[in-house]
Design a protein around this motif. Structure first.
Motif, PDB file in Angstrom:
ATOM      1  N   UNK A 170      -1.746  11.018  13.726  1.00 27.40           N
ATOM      2  CA  UNK A 170      -1.384   9.746  13.099  1.00 27.40           C
ATOM      3  C   UNK A 170      -2.556   9.273  12.261  1.00 27.40           C
ATOM      4  N   UNK A 171      -2.286   9.022  10.977  1.00 24.12           N
ATOM      5  CA  UNK A 171      -3.315   8.540  10.063  1.00 24.12           C
ATOM      6  C   UNK A 171      -2.977   7.110   9.652  1.00 24.12           C
ATOM      7  N   UNK A 172      -3.985   6.236   9.651  1.00 24.41           N
ATOM      8  CA  UNK A 172      -3.795   4.837   9.253  1.00 24.41           C
ATOM      9  C   UNK A 172      -4.866   4.466   8.242  1.00 24.41           C
ATOM     10  N   UNK A 173      -4.464   3.842   7.126  1.00 24.98           N
ATOM     11  CA  UNK A 173      -5.442   3.447   6.119  1.00 24.98           C
ATOM     12  C   UNK A 173      -5.765   1.961   6.207  1.00 24.98           C
ATOM     13  N   UNK A 174      -6.603   1.480   5.286  1.00 29.58           N
ATOM     14  CA  UNK A 174      -7.070   0.091   5.345  1.00 29.58           C
ATOM     15  C   UNK A 174      -5.950  -0.901   5.102  1.00 29.58           C
ATOM     16  N   UNK A 175      -4.848  -0.487   4.489  1.00 30.88           N
ATOM     17  CA  UNK A 175      -3.721  -1.386   4.242  1.00 30.88           C
ATOM     18  C   UNK A 175      -2.811  -1.515   5.445  1.00 30.88           C
ATOM     19  N   UNK A 176      -3.118  -0.763   6.514  1.00 27.97           N
ATOM     20  CA  UNK A 176      -2.259  -0.803   7.691  1.00 27.97           C
ATOM     21  C   UNK A 176      -1.093   0.161   7.611  1.00 27.97           C
ATOM     22  N   UNK A 177      -1.076   0.988   6.584  1.00 25.16           N
ATOM     23  CA  UNK A 177      -0.006   1.968   6.435  1.00 25.16           C
ATOM     24  C   UNK A 177      -0.348   3.215   7.244  1.00 25.16           C
ATOM     25  N   UNK A 178       0.666   3.830   7.818  1.00 29.09           N
ATOM     26  CA  UNK A 178       0.456   4.997   8.682  1.00 29.09           C
ATOM     27  C   UNK A 178       1.347   6.152   8.255  1.00 29.09           C
ATOM     28  N   UNK A 179       0.949   7.331   8.682  1.00 32.09           N
ATOM     29  CA  UNK A 179       1.750   8.534   8.477  1.00 32.09           C
ATOM     30  C   UNK A 179       1.513   9.456   9.663  1.00 32.09           C
ATOM     31  N   UNK A 180       2.514  10.229  10.027  1.00 32.63           N
ATOM     32  CA  UNK A 180       2.391  11.157  11.155  1.00 32.63           C
ATOM     33  C   UNK A 180       2.920  12.531  10.742  1.00 32.63           C
TER      34      UNK A 180
ATOM     35  N   UNK B 147       0.816  -1.212   0.000  1.00 33.85           N
ATOM     36  CA  UNK B 147       0.000   0.000   0.000  1.00 33.85           C
ATOM     37  C   UNK B 147       0.841   1.250   0.000  1.00 33.85           C
ATOM     38  N   UNK B 148       0.185   2.401   0.194  1.00 36.61           N
ATOM     39  CA  UNK B 148       0.859   3.683   0.279  1.00 36.61           C
ATOM     40  C   UNK B 148       0.438   4.361   1.568  1.00 36.61           C
ATOM     41  N   UNK B 149       1.369   5.031   2.182  1.00 34.09           N
ATOM     42  CA  UNK B 149       1.050   5.742   3.418  1.00 34.09           C
ATOM     43  C   UNK B 149       0.095   6.898   3.113  1.00 34.09           C
ATOM     44  N   UNK B 150      -0.829   7.195   4.024  1.00 32.40           N
ATOM     45  CA  UNK B 150      -1.729   8.335   3.808  1.00 32.40           C
ATOM     46  C   UNK B 150      -0.943   9.634   3.650  1.00 32.40           C
ATOM     47  N   UNK B 151      -1.489  10.519   2.849  1.00 32.69           N
ATOM     48  CA  UNK B 151      -0.860  11.824   2.632  1.00 32.69           C
ATOM     49  C   UNK B 151      -1.486  12.827   3.599  1.00 32.69           C
ATOM     50  N   UNK B 152      -0.638  13.496   4.381  1.00 32.03           N
ATOM     51  CA  UNK B 152      -1.104  14.486   5.360  1.00 32.03           C
ATOM     52  C   UNK B 152      -0.624  15.866   4.929  1.00 32.03           C
TER      53      UNK B 152
END
Length: 455
Positions: free
Chosen positions: A349-359, A289-294
């Motif tokens: 902290x953002x987490x998407x359905x793929x389990x990828x996170x971004x802070x 997946x790809x980490x969420x964009x913040x």
């Protein structure tokens, strides 16, 4: 008699011994053997009476010529020693009589009957030295762990049967003396055959090399979700050794997310099966997946106790968590509202359905009260000669701009160390109303208004 087996064209000596308890003289003679036919035996009360028939010699045979040979079958009348060099193979029934003499007078006799088997000990027999598993000749065999198989020789032998002995890795397996053996261990197995046709012949079978395969189920370690497709290939681990990895992005024992691409992929670890052991497959799901964009401003300026939005652009299938929750109306919103009473730094902290996170972080800085006068009088009377902004010194990187009525910039300053005194390049400006814009920091809201220059 010590043996009933003779070799064709080989001289044989057999010693027949009898004894008499009275010490009478015994003489040995060849005699006609008598046949016993149980079917023709008359019935009797005790069941032990037998009917003895008088056989007829075949052509060329007689009482004294019971076996053809050179020399023919003879017996030493004093010792009972039989000598013969048989010229024909077959089975021969011979009769021997022992007569008892006392003081030169015959006082009794007894007859014995034997079967002598003549075989061709020099005959070259074509022997099948193969060892079979079911109906297939094998030289290698793989057993599944915990199973067993039967090895056997299919060579046939006329009676008398030879002696058989199985060996494993060159050592005798005690008790395994038949033409078949049931095995469940690895090793090199061989059948030794001796005393063929009653002769001291022997042969060794082909060696069967037996291995034991593993029946353990394939196991594969899980692979965490991959949120950065730029990372190098990941080494995969599985058990037992010797299997093959397959699937998108798989090369050898590595998984390359750049080749597999974004999405959910299935990777397999396959243990090849054999006739003895079935194969086994382990499967794992790999999420690329790809980490969420913040998109977030690093620093926001707010007035003490006044609400300010600090959120990010919301995305589907993404959860958010802000820390600390101080001053926030909801720490799980994408764009919560903060009512700060002091400077504070938030981390989202953002987490998407793929389990990828971004802070990301955002700093909230409290803007202190700024006193902006709406007029000043640069008339050299020493009072209110400049446009004095109270509190502006707290913002050394502020930006102050003043425009005339035609929108022309007559004053611009980064920082406000020198207050506006109504002159531009040494020339006093005309009395009137001017427009100002003040930005205290890069991301702070712009303050606008008008000021009046009086004379």
């Amino acid at each position: 008699m010590n043996t009933s087996l003779l070799c064709k064209n080989q001289l044989a000596t057999i010693h027949f011994a009898a004894a008499d308890g009275d010490g009478d003289r015994l003489l040995y003679r060849l005699s006609k053997p008598h046949g016993v036919n149980a079917d023709d035996a008359p019935s009797s009360s005790n069941g032990y009476d037998l009917y003895v028939s008088d056989p007829v010699w075949a052509s060329g045979y007689s009482d004294q010529n019971q076996m053809h040979g050179d020399p023919a079958l003879t017996i030493n009348e004093n010792t009972g020693e039989i000598t013969v060099k048989p010229s024909e193979t077959g089975q021969y029934c011979i009769g021997i009589s022992v007569e008892e003499y006392r003081n030169g007078q015959k006082i009794g006799s007894v007859s014995f009957y034997y079967t002598l088997t003549v075989v061709d000990c020099n005959q070259q027999q074509v022997l099948d030295k193969n060892i079979y598993n079911d109906t297939t000749a094998v030289q290698t065999l793989t057993l599944c762990e915990g199973s067993e198989e039967t090895l056997t020789s299919k060579q046939t032998f006329p009676n008398p049967q030879p002696k058989f002995q199985w060996t494993k890795d060159g050592k005798v397996i005690w008790g395994e003396t038949s033409q078949s053996i049931t095995i469940h261990q690895a090793g090199n197995y061989q059948l030794l055959t001796t005393d063929i046709n009653g002769c001291p012949d022997s042969f060794d079978s082909e060696i069967v090399r037996v291995s034991v395969g593993s029946s353990a189920a394939a196991e594969m370690d899980s692979i965490p979700s991959i949120c950065d497709m730029a990372i190098p290939p990941i080494v995969m681990n599985a058990r037992p050794a010797g299997g093959i990895f397959t699937g998108p992005g798989v090369s050898g024992n590595t998984f390359d997310p750049r080749i597999a691409g974004k999405g959910r992929h299935e990777v397999e670890y396959v243990i090849e099966g054999t006739d003895a052991c079935p194969g086994s497959t382990a499967r794992r799901q790999v999420v690329v997946g790809e980490a969420p964009v913040l998109q977030l401003t690093d620093v926001l300026f707010a007035s003490r106790g006044k609400p300010i939005h600090i959120g990010v652009t919301d995305s589907l299938d993404v959860t958010y968590q802000w820390t600390p929750p101080d001053y926030l109306n909801n720490a799980a919103y994408a764009n919560p509202t903060s009512t700060p009473l002091a400077n504070i730094t938030y981390t989202v902290t953002a987490a998407n359905a793929s389990g990828c996170t971004a802070t990301r972080e955002v700093k909230i800085r409290i803007v202190e009260v700024l006193m902006i006068p709406d007029a000043f009088t640069p008339n050299s009377d020493g009072i209110n000669e400049t446009w004095d902004l109270k509190g502006i010194a707290e913002y050394p990187h502020c930006e102050v701009t003043i425009y005339n009525r035609w929108g022309e910039v007559i004053f611009h300053s980064i920082g406000y160390q020198n207050a506006f005194d109504g002159t531009v390049k040494g020339t006093m400006q005309m009395p009137g109303v001017y427009v100002y814009k003040i930005r205290l920091a890069e991301n702070s809201p712009e303050l606008t208004g008008s000021l009046t220059l009086l004379r």
